[in-house]
Design a protein around this motif. Sequence first.
Motif, PDB file in Angstrom:
ATOM      1  N   PRO A 166      11.568   4.921   3.320  1.00  0.00           N
ATOM      2  CA  PRO A 166      12.243   5.327   4.571  1.00  0.00           C
ATOM      3  C   PRO A 166      12.228   4.234   5.636  1.00  0.00           C
ATOM      4  O   PRO A 166      13.111   4.204   6.480  1.00  0.00           O
ATOM      5  N   VAL A 167      11.195   3.369   5.615  1.00  0.00           N
ATOM      6  CA  VAL A 167      11.121   2.330   6.660  1.00  0.00           C
ATOM      7  C   VAL A 167      11.352   0.959   6.063  1.00  0.00           C
ATOM      8  O   VAL A 167      10.939  -0.062   6.645  1.00  0.00           O
ATOM      9  N   LYS A 168      11.980   0.899   4.897  1.00  0.00           N
ATOM     10  CA  LYS A 168      12.233  -0.379   4.234  1.00  0.00           C
ATOM     11  C   LYS A 168      13.067  -1.314   5.118  1.00  0.00           C
ATOM     12  O   LYS A 168      12.798  -2.515   5.217  1.00  0.00           O
ATOM     13  N   GLN A 202       0.824  -1.214   0.000  1.00  0.00           N
ATOM     14  CA  GLN A 202       0.000   0.000   0.000  1.00  0.00           C
ATOM     15  C   GLN A 202       0.852   1.256   0.000  1.00  0.00           C
ATOM     16  O   GLN A 202       0.512   2.254  -0.654  1.00  0.00           O
ATOM     17  N   LEU A 203       1.934   1.239   0.721  1.00  0.00           N
ATOM     18  CA  LEU A 203       2.777   2.440   0.778  1.00  0.00           C
ATOM     19  C   LEU A 203       3.541   2.637  -0.516  1.00  0.00           C
ATOM     20  O   LEU A 203       3.856   3.768  -0.890  1.00  0.00           O
ATOM     21  N   GLY A 204       3.896   1.579  -1.195  1.00  0.00           N
ATOM     22  CA  GLY A 204       4.625   1.717  -2.456  1.00  0.00           C
ATOM     23  C   GLY A 204       5.976   2.377  -2.234  1.00  0.00           C
ATOM     24  O   GLY A 204       6.778   1.926  -1.405  1.00  0.00           O
ATOM     25  N   ASP A 205       6.207   3.463  -3.002  1.00  0.00           N
ATOM     26  CA  ASP A 205       7.492   4.165  -2.873  1.00  0.00           C
ATOM     27  C   ASP A 205       7.620   4.867  -1.537  1.00  0.00           C
ATOM     28  O   ASP A 205       8.736   5.191  -1.078  1.00  0.00           O
TER      29      ASP A 205
END
Length: 671
Positions: free
Chosen positions: A459-461, A452-455
């Motif tokens: 930052p929290v990958k 859902q967040l996609g790109d």
Amino acid sequence: MPLLLFSLALVGLTHYWTSAYSDRQLYMKVHADLAVASRLLDSLVDQQRTRLAELAGSHALATALEGTGSLSLAAVLEEIRTANELDWLRLLSPNELTTELGSEVAQPVLQGDTIAGFDALPPERLNVIDTQLAGQARMALRATPRAQATARQVERKGLVSRVLYPLVDQDGRVRLVLDSGRLLNRDAALVDDIRDLLYAPGTLPENSEGTVTLFLGDVRVATNVRLPNGERAIGTRVSNRVARQVLEHGERFIDRAFVVSDWYVAAYEALTSIQGERIGMIYAGYPEAPFTRLYRETLLQIVIALALVTLLSLGLVLRGVERLVAPIKRMHRIIRGVREDNHLRIGKLGSHDELAELAQEFDAMLDRLETHQNALRRAAVELEQRVDDRTRSLREKTCALERHILLLKQARTRLLTQEKLATLGELTAGIAHEINNPTAVILGHVELIEQQLGDDAAPVKEEIDIIIAQVERIRALIDNLLRYSSTGHSRPMLQRQDINAVVTGIEPLVRHAIDKHDQRLVLEGRAERQVECDSAQLQQVLVNLILNAVQAGNAGQHIVLTTQDSDRYAAPGVCIDISDQGPGIPDHLQARIFDPFFTTREAGSGLGLAICAGILRRGGGDISVSSTPGQGATFHVWLPCHAPSSAFEDDTTRKLLEGLSDVAQPGDYKQ
């Protein structure tokens, strides 16, 4: 031998006592001689002072000073100087005294005190007193063995005995000072007089002569020590050892010393000037050689006397001992012969003493001993037969009991493990059901959030990946628990396998991990037997052990996998050895590495080796480890050629029950 040892001890003690006593007496004598020589030398100065006191109170001096006498002042002084064998006698005014000697020495004299003692005068001051004194004092130095090296060639100073006597007027003031002195350089009469008083005839051994010497610094200025050519040793110097102890440290020297050309028993003492400085020495001593010769002659006489007494005693002792020892030798010969022939006897010795009685008693004892030995031999044979009959059955039962105890211990261990696995299986099944569902929900929602967040999830990958990795770790731990707990219930699919083929198929499964760590797997297939095993589970065990070896080793090292035939537990089988070159396993940890949940790695679960052990033992095999710290570890996997029809624990229990049923049979322990 006792006589010889006694003689040697007596000679040694005589040597020690004679040497110690003689040396002590010699050093005590030379010490006393030095004290007497010092007092005689001091008496020379005291006598000189007494003569000046008499002169100071004489009428002749008083009238000569007033100019009313029959003799002039110079004539009176010359008469006194000649009569007392002085080298000078003169009158000094207070100013002259201060100028010549300095205020420090002149002050006590000007206060009315008499100063008497020894002094070392340089040639300049000798010329002031008398122009001839400097020439009389001058002497050439001679090269002397053991003396300290020096560049001086001539001694120009003079050693003098000197007295300064003040003349006081009626008001108590010092008007004049009488100055008298005697030059001691080359004064042979003085040292000869002292020697004659010290060493009168009969005080020293024959051909021995005592000597006395006065030193100015380390130079002999007056002596009766002779050079090899008979000349007095004037101008020679004292040894370096004596000079350091007496002149540098101010200590008295009493010991053997090298004097000019020979060893002497010597005593040295420092001479102090009227200014309080060490200016020379006085010496008294005598040659050591006559005493050494006398000591050696005495010791030789003692040795000869002891040797004669020892030889005479030895002859008498040998004669008596031979008569005494002859019967003993005969008895000893018979005693040694009895070991080979029990019928030998001493018999009669031809005498009626204690040895004859001892020989008779010994023969009787041999007769009794032979009788007893025969009886004991017969009893021993009979007893051995009876003991063998009674203990044969007991030995057999003992061996069987030991085997059964071993089986009992093995059955107990397997039973405890089976109970733990059953309990752990029930607990694990419930925990797995309760944990797998939440972990699946967590994993699904995290993946949905990332989609859902996609790109925007960039930052929290890293955090999302950590959550997924930890969830996968939880699922892997649950899988290991399920697999470990199921080892006690699942049944392996046993088939006859070529163990070398199974091992060869392992290499592709671990190739990636080995290449990643830059290591090498070496396969050595030496086994010729086939075994019954589950190839899939065996591959799981070997992969686990190889991965552990990869993690334990370093880059560039080898992992060696060897197969060979081996008989263990009295059954034929095959042994697979996996060896690494890692740090090894400490001794205190080797017994625990197969326990569930025991691990030394932070990320380990502690179930890998426990699962391997469960798989192997379920199929009738076994696993063990041998390791030397610092030299790597080797895991030994053993598989039987014919696996038991039931689990290993059941087979052990069956053997135990079958054996126990045969242990106690009626009538086994009847005598």
